[in-house]
Write an enzyme that holds these catalytic residues in place. Structure first.
Site, PDB file in Angstrom:
ATOM      1  N   ILE A 175       0.899  -1.108   0.102  1.00 38.84           N
ATOM      2  CA  ILE A 175      -0.265   0.109  -0.028  1.00 38.84           C
ATOM      3  C   ILE A 175       0.850   1.124   0.123  1.00 38.84           C
ATOM      4  O   ILE A 175       1.695   1.231   0.858  1.00 38.84           O
ATOM      5  CB  ILE A 175      -1.095   0.050   1.259  1.00 38.84           C
ATOM      6  CG1 ILE A 175      -1.752  -1.237   1.390  1.00 38.84           C
ATOM      7  CG2 ILE A 175      -1.632   1.265   1.071  1.00 38.84           C
ATOM      8  CD1 ILE A 175      -2.413  -1.241   2.640  1.00 38.84           C
ATOM      9  N   CYS A 225     -13.854  -2.946   1.496  1.00 35.08           N
ATOM     10  CA  CYS A 225     -13.333  -3.139   0.347  1.00 35.08           C
ATOM     11  C   CYS A 225     -14.404  -4.297  -0.328  1.00 35.08           C
ATOM     12  O   CYS A 225     -15.625  -4.299  -0.345  1.00 35.08           O
ATOM     13  CB  CYS A 225     -11.987  -3.728   0.549  1.00 35.08           C
ATOM     14  SG  CYS A 225     -11.867  -4.790   1.793  1.00 35.08           S
TER      15      CYS A 225
END
Length: 266
Positions: free
Chosen positions: A143, A167
């Site tokens: 990330i 998500c």
């Protein structure tokens, strides 16, 4: 008596997902209110599972003219992170009534894809601010810290609450963001990993565990661009000083045309 986890000796409860599998309850968080909120979420999910299993019975009661209770189904892997902050998988059409009851102000979506049917209309009708972050799956790449800073700035701001973060399955990307939030709330690494594992099972990712264990809170506020700009300014001033000193040292003093004062006439 109920089943127990042989490792942690903790009771097993129905997972927030729709598979009905048993998973260990999350370790008790530092915040008592958070713990109570998680218990409430687990109770709601249990009601949902019971409602789905008893659907034929409910139909029979309706035929007999008896009132049938209405259960709003939560999204997959739904749970309460803290007061006013929720997590889940991607909401589907049948989940909208439940989400509407949360009276959300903000939804943070950690994946960019085509929205489910009616999702945009649902968000607009309920005047919800929708923030989408195109986060690549954690299995494919790390990330970027810039993205985590942007997400953290939204989900940690109580002005955006009530807020739902999700998500696809509410496991990995959501788990990493919640883990970073837990670190900022002074949770220790073991508690953070236990919570992540509870929601990620049976697909716990080693890359996520390593990410959460090694994440440094200082990186949320460290701005390398600002430091670079400050360094550039300092280097510029140093360069100017060096050039000035060099001119004083190497420029011949004879080049300076100094006129002597003329004597005054008598």
């Amino acid at each position: 008596m109920g089943d127990f986890n042989p490792v942690s000796n903790q009771p097993l409860v129905a997972d927030a997902s729709r598979d009905g599998k048993l998973k260990p309850v999350m370790p008790e968080p530092y915040n008592k209110k958070t713990s109570q909120s998680i218990e409430v979420a687990s109770g709601r999910n249990s009601l949902t599972n019971n409602a789905s299993r008893e659907s034929p019975t409910c139909t029979g009661r309706l035929m007999l003219g008896r009132p049938t209770p209405t259960f709003h189904q939560p999204p997959i892997n739904f749970s309460i992170v803290s007061e006013g902050l929720y997590r889940s998988g991607y909401p589907q059409t049948e989940d909208y009534p439940f989400i509407q009851g949360l009276k959300l102000k903000t939804i943070v979506t950690l994946v960019k894809k085509e929205l489910p049917d009616g999702y945009q209309e649902f968000i607009q009708d309920n005047r919800i601010t929708h923030r989408i972050f195109d986060m690549v799956g954690t299995k494919k790449e790390d990330i970027p810290i810039e993205m985590m800073r942007s997400i953290y700035a939204v989900v940690s701001n109580h002005d955006n609450y009530p807020l739902l973060i999700h998500c696809n399955q509410g496991r990995h990307r959501t788990g990493c963001v919640v883990g970073v939030l837990r670190k900022s709330s002074q949770w220790n690494v073991k508690r953070i990993i236990d919570e992540y594992t509870t929601f990620a099972e049976p697909k716990v990712r080693e890359v996520d565990l390593k990410y959460l264990a090694g994440f440094e809170l200082a990186s949320l506020w460290y701005q390398p661009q600002a430091v670079a700009s400050l360094g550039t300014v300092r280097r510029f001033y140093k360069f100017v000083i060096v050039v000035f000193l060099a001119l004083l040292t190497f420029y011949p003093l004879s080049k300076f045309n100094v006129q002597e004062p003329r004597p005054r006439p008598l």
